[in-house]
Design an enzyme around this catalytic site. Structure first.
Site, short mmCIF file in Angstrom:
data_model
loop_
_atom_site.label_atom_id
_atom_site.label_comp_id
_atom_site.label_asym_id
_atom_site.label_seq_id
_atom_site.Cartn_x
_atom_site.Cartn_y
_atom_site.Cartn_z
CB VAL A 65 -1.22 -0.25 1.19
CG1 VAL A 65 -1.98 -1.07 0.69
CG2 VAL A 65 -0.80 -0.11 2.36
CE1 TYR A 156 -0.38 0.32 15.29
CE2 TYR A 156 -0.97 1.49 17.04
CZ TYR A 156 -1.69 1.02 15.97
OH TYR A 156 -2.73 -0.15 15.83
CE LYS A 160 -3.12 2.43 13.14
NZ LYS A 160 -3.85 1.52 12.20
P1 NDP Z 1 -1.71 -7.66 10.87
O1 NDP Z 1 -0.47 -7.04 11.91
O2 NDP Z 1 -2.24 -8.96 12.08
O3 NDP Z 1 -2.50 -7.53 9.97
C1 NDP Z 1 -2.16 -6.81 9.10
C2 NDP Z 1 -1.79 -7.20 7.69
O4 NDP Z 1 -1.42 -5.95 6.89
C3 NDP Z 1 -1.17 -8.63 7.59
O5 NDP Z 1 -1.73 -8.45 6.30
C4 NDP Z 1 -0.18 -7.69 6.71
O6 NDP Z 1 0.24 -8.25 6.04
C5 NDP Z 1 -0.28 -6.09 5.76
N1 NDP Z 1 0.28 -5.23 5.32
C6 NDP Z 1 1.20 -5.19 6.30
N2 NDP Z 1 2.25 -3.64 5.75
C7 NDP Z 1 1.74 -3.75 4.23
C8 NDP Z 1 0.95 -3.47 3.12
N3 NDP Z 1 2.58 -2.24 3.34
N4 NDP Z 1 0.70 -3.47 2.15
C9 NDP Z 1 -0.13 -4.29 2.00
N5 NDP Z 1 -0.70 -5.07 3.31
C10 NDP Z 1 0.46 -4.69 4.63
O7 NDP Z 1 -2.41 -6.85 12.00
P2 NDP Z 1 -3.84 -6.55 12.32
O8 NDP Z 1 -5.59 -7.60 12.29
O9 NDP Z 1 -3.97 -6.35 14.64
O10 NDP Z 1 -4.04 -4.43 12.27
C11 NDP Z 1 -5.89 -4.62 11.90
C12 NDP Z 1 -5.42 -2.37 11.53
O11 NDP Z 1 -6.15 -2.71 13.22
C13 NDP Z 1 -3.92 -2.15 11.13
O12 NDP Z 1 -3.87 -0.94 11.04
C14 NDP Z 1 -3.81 -2.47 12.45
O13 NDP Z 1 -2.83 -0.78 13.21
C15 NDP Z 1 -5.10 -1.18 13.92
N6 NDP Z 1 -5.31 -1.63 14.94
C16 NDP Z 1 -5.43 -2.94 14.88
C17 NDP Z 1 -4.83 -3.38 17.32
C18 NDP Z 1 -4.74 -4.31 17.47
O14 NDP Z 1 -4.69 -4.40 18.90
N7 NDP Z 1 -4.47 -5.38 17.09
C19 NDP Z 1 -5.27 -2.27 18.12
C20 NDP Z 1 -5.55 -1.03 16.74
C21 NDP Z 1 -5.67 -1.06 15.22
P3 NDP Z 1 2.11 -9.21 6.49
O15 NDP Z 1 1.67 -10.81 6.99
O16 NDP Z 1 2.65 -9.67 5.38
O17 NDP Z 1 2.82 -8.23 7.37
#
Ligand code: NDP
Length: 248
Positions: A65, A156, A160
């Site tokens: 992205v 981070y 955000k």
């Molecule tokens: P995960 O790390 O489990 O999943 C994130 C996904 O995004 C992965 O599939 C990852 O791919 C993908 N990703 C990372 N970098 C890129 C990139 N440059 N281009 C395309 N895809 C990318 O995270 P979560 O599911 O926990 O988090 C999802 C969202 O929620 C995030 O924005 C996070 O900041 C937000 N969030 C999460 C919280 C939590 O407690 N878990 C709390 C608050 C917000 P890959 O696996 O290859 O890295």
């Protein structure tokens, strides 16, 4: 009320965690889903395809992205493949935690690039399609850390908080075209991102509901914002955090 039949949703970071659950919940409610994530050979997004009904359109797209030009190429390809786009969920995100005085420039840049610029890229390139939809929606996955700040997460938190500024500005710009733009600020959600955290008991004590959230808790908030029920809501930030960031 939550029927998304006939609508196309783009979900970034949809290979696992919260993004995967969002993709599944939107699909379960009738949307066609374009799932965007990093290289599919590393995280084979296609593996999730059997979870989707055979009659429901679903397609995985490989895209970092942070890449402005590639994001345009993918945005145009999705609009072509699905015949338009109605919903964009900017979910892709990373964390590279460290105290500010020890934080490497590369870790600051990487987090800002994925979490903030990535959302800009897809919003920028998909707006032309979203404005043609009668129900255009952008939903940005921010974090309570963007509201509260957190020691060890300056990069981070900045990304955000920036996403909330992006949300409110885009909400004002896009309102005239009938496209709503909102953010969700999750608290502590059990995914890979939080799996390695130490002292989770300390986090639990800070959460009034005394439990961690699940990806589905975030996904249902996305479903609501994507639905007709939320058509008069824009520029809003909805916390999904068990009360963690509640103001006194
Ligand atoms: P995960 O790390 O489990 O999943 C994130 C996904 O995004 C992965 O599939 C990852 O791919 C993908 N990703 C990372 N970098 C890129 C990139 N440059 N281009 C395309 N895809 C990318 O995270 P979560 O599911 O926990 O988090 C999802 C969202 O929620 C995030 O924005 C996070 O900041 C937000 N969030 C999460 C919280 C939590 O407690 N878990 C709390 C608050 C917000 P890959 O696996 O290859 O890295």
């Amino acid at each position: 009320m939550f029927d998304l039949t006939g609508r196309t949703a783009v979900v970034t970071g949809a290979a696992r965690g919260i993004g995967l659950t969002i993709a599944q919940v939107l699909s379960d409610h009738g949307a066609s889903v374009a799932a965007v994530d990093l290289a599919t050979e590393i995280h084979p997004v296609s593996e999730v395809e059997p979870a989707f009904g055979a009659d429901i359109k679903y397609r995985a797209y490989e895209c970092d992205v942070t890449d402005f030009d590639k994001a345009k190429q993918i945005a145009d390809a999705i609009a072509r493949d699905f015949g338009g786009v109605d919903i964009l969920v900017n979910n892709a995100g990373i964390a590279r935690d460290n105290l500010l005085m020890r934080m490497q420039e590369s870790d600051f840049d990487a987090v800002l690039n994925v979490n903030l610029k990535g959302a800009f890229n897809f919003t920028r390139h998909l707006f032309r399609y979203l404005m043609r939809s009668k129900t255009g929606r952008v939903i940005n996955i921010s974090s309570v850390i963007g509201l509260m700040g957190n020691a060890g997460q300056a990069n981070y938190a900045a990304s955000k908080a920036g996403l909330i500024g992006l949300t409110k500005s885009a909400a004002k710009e896009f309102a005239g075209r009938g496209v709503t733009v909102n953010a969700i600020a999750p608290g502590f959600i059990e995914t890979n991102m939080t799996a390695g955290l130490q002292n989770t008991d300390e986090y639990l004590k800070a959460i009034p509901l005394r439990k961690f959230g699940r990806p589905s808790d975030v996904a249902v908030a996305v479903l609501f914002l994507a639905s007709d029920a939320a058509s008069y809501i824009t520029g809003e930030v909805i916390r999904v955090d068990g009360g963690l960031a509640m103001s006194s």
